[in-house]
Design an enzyme around this catalytic site. Sequence first.
Site, PDB file in Angstrom:
ATOM      1  N   PHE A 134      45.174  20.714  47.725  1.00  0.00           N
ATOM      2  CA  PHE A 134      44.908  19.727  48.798  1.00  0.00           C
ATOM      3  C   PHE A 134      43.712  20.305  49.562  1.00  0.00           C
ATOM      4  O   PHE A 134      43.580  21.441  49.938  1.00  0.00           O
ATOM      5  CB  PHE A 134      46.273  19.916  49.952  1.00  0.00           C
ATOM      6  CG  PHE A 134      45.982  19.185  50.975  1.00  0.00           C
ATOM      7  CD1 PHE A 134      46.274  17.474  51.006  1.00  0.00           C
ATOM      8  CD2 PHE A 134      45.522  19.417  52.202  1.00  0.00           C
ATOM      9  CE1 PHE A 134      45.709  16.795  51.769  1.00  0.00           C
ATOM     10  CE2 PHE A 134      45.002  18.233  53.149  1.00  0.00           C
ATOM     11  CZ  PHE A 134      45.325  17.222  53.022  1.00  0.00           C
ATOM     12  N   ASP A 218      38.972  27.566  49.714  1.00  0.00           N
ATOM     13  CA  ASP A 218      39.448  27.105  50.943  1.00  0.00           C
ATOM     14  C   ASP A 218      40.546  27.773  51.535  1.00  0.00           C
ATOM     15  O   ASP A 218      41.693  27.899  51.110  1.00  0.00           O
ATOM     16  CB  ASP A 218      40.039  25.649  50.116  1.00  0.00           C
ATOM     17  CG  ASP A 218      40.346  24.765  51.581  1.00  0.00           C
ATOM     18  OD1 ASP A 218      40.410  25.242  52.480  1.00  0.00           O
ATOM     19  OD2 ASP A 218      40.536  23.485  51.251  1.00  0.00           O
ATOM     20  N   LYS A 247      41.975  25.364  60.362  1.00  0.00           N
ATOM     21  CA  LYS A 247      43.293  25.093  61.098  1.00  0.00           C
ATOM     22  C   LYS A 247      43.526  26.157  62.251  1.00  0.00           C
ATOM     23  O   LYS A 247      43.614  25.541  63.460  1.00  0.00           O
ATOM     24  CB  LYS A 247      44.563  25.251  60.083  1.00  0.00           C
ATOM     25  CG  LYS A 247      44.830  24.186  59.102  1.00  0.00           C
ATOM     26  CD  LYS A 247      46.269  23.933  58.469  1.00  0.00           C
ATOM     27  CE  LYS A 247      46.381  22.674  58.044  1.00  0.00           C
ATOM     28  NZ  LYS A 247      45.617  22.309  56.490  1.00  0.00           N
TER      29      LYS A 247
HETATM   30  C1  LIG Z   1      44.910  21.049  55.909  1.00  0.00           C
HETATM   31  C2  LIG Z   1      43.960  21.497  54.844  1.00  0.00           C
HETATM   32  C3  LIG Z   1      42.656  20.694  54.888  1.00  0.00           C
HETATM   33  C4  LIG Z   1      42.076  19.639  55.755  1.00  0.00           C
HETATM   34  O1  LIG Z   1      42.030  20.100  56.846  1.00  0.00           O
HETATM   35  P1  LIG Z   1      41.895  19.058  58.092  1.00  0.00           P
HETATM   36  O2  LIG Z   1      41.661  19.655  59.458  1.00  0.00           O
HETATM   37  O3  LIG Z   1      43.272  18.166  58.145  1.00  0.00           O
HETATM   38  O4  LIG Z   1      40.834  18.018  57.463  1.00  0.00           O
HETATM   39  C5  LIG Z   1      41.965  21.359  53.660  1.00  0.00           C
HETATM   40  N1  LIG Z   1      42.035  22.318  52.958  1.00  0.00           N
HETATM   41  C6  LIG Z   1      43.374  22.903  53.183  1.00  0.00           C
HETATM   42  C7  LIG Z   1      43.657  24.240  52.223  1.00  0.00           C
HETATM   43  C8  LIG Z   1      44.278  22.680  54.312  1.00  0.00           C
HETATM   44  O5  LIG Z   1      45.406  23.226  54.220  1.00  0.00           O
END
Ligand SMILES: *Cc1c(COP(=O)(O)O)cnc(C)c1O
Length: 385
Positions: A134, A218, A247
């Site tokens: 994700f 990521d 986050k």
């Molecule tokens: C939550 C998340 C995203 C997206 O972040 P948003 O602030 O919702 O755009 C991208 N990569 C990972 C691993 C995430 O957990």
Amino acid sequence: MQLDYDGIVQRYEKYIFNTYTRQPIAIKSARGAVVTDVNGKGYIDCVAGIAVNNVGHCHPSVVEAIKRQAEELIHVSNLYYTEQQAVLAEELVELTGMEKVFFCNSGAEAVEGALKLARKASGRKEFIATENAFHGRTMGALSITYKEKYRKPFEPLAPAVFVPYNDAGAIRAAIHENTAGVILEPIQGEGGVIVPSDDYLKEVREICDEKGILLILDEVQTGFGRTGKWFAKEHSGVEPDILTTAKAMGGGFPMGAMLACEDIAANFGRGDHASTFGGNALACAAAIANIDVIKKEKLVRRSEELGNYLIQKLESLNKNYVKEIRGKGLMVGMELSIKCEDIVNRAREMGVLLNCTSESVLRFVPPLTITKEQLNKAVSVLDEI
Ligand SMILES: *Cc1c(COP(=O)(O)O)cnc(C)c1O
């Protein structure tokens, strides 16, 4: 302003896009690891805004920093310099071992920046991502997000191939002359809290070096102490070429960043990328205070200790429906042999907020400041259910 629950929900139904499945409570306030709804009912929060409120809700130091900054300067354009951005960038470079920072406002935006940079730096177009990955919902980030249900209606997207997670050989086999880079979560979050084997990232790093392609990690969800390290890459000792985070960065204030090594970052020149709000003074002040709290309260170590404690407590539960318990630090998943929606509902009624991901995985990502007593309460509610 004094809307009751029904008044709030009616307005949501009338005025807000119907894109979320929401729990039937409206939150009014929160402190530490407890959130309180509009009826005054309190809940132990094992969701923390999905790994956002690492320092707890409304941490007094973050609140104070936001108040002070708001009185002096909230926003100016990136046409100008601010002290807050300078200070935060230096701090982030120290914490991550990367060399340059681009500030933005969310995880998806950080990922977009990473994809653009990787394309510019490599001159190639395609990305290798992993099954169950994700990375966000904007067009670029969506291209490398695994779930077909999320992607299909929005095609054509950017070219990407998906290979099984935790299988370095599959990455090697998928690389071809148009591959710009590999993007991975060091621990998959939305995909169900999937922890890869210890040598996975190292092997991927070696393959990327050998083939001359970029490695993007990521760390949007795994950053800022969540997994018992400042960043989850430290578990493997692997350094990416590009790192994304967001986050928990601003202590609850929306903020993200894309970081890179100097030689990669040098491929972005003036005008290649921008964000109006990226790194505004208020967001930076919140992030600086947030990082300071994580350091002062030793929350990275606390995350490791409490994570081990939580896993131990969960292991001691009746195993009837439990397939596996896994995680690092306070990023813990309990995979069940049944769907977890009903459990989430019953836990909420009993005063505990839990999150369910990938249908059958209970994901625990509470504030790193949560107490053992609060964790005990959450686990005992689960036990009762
Ligand atoms: C939550 C998340 C995203 C997206 O972040 P948003 O602030 O919702 O755009 C991208 N990569 C990972 C691993 C995430 O957990």
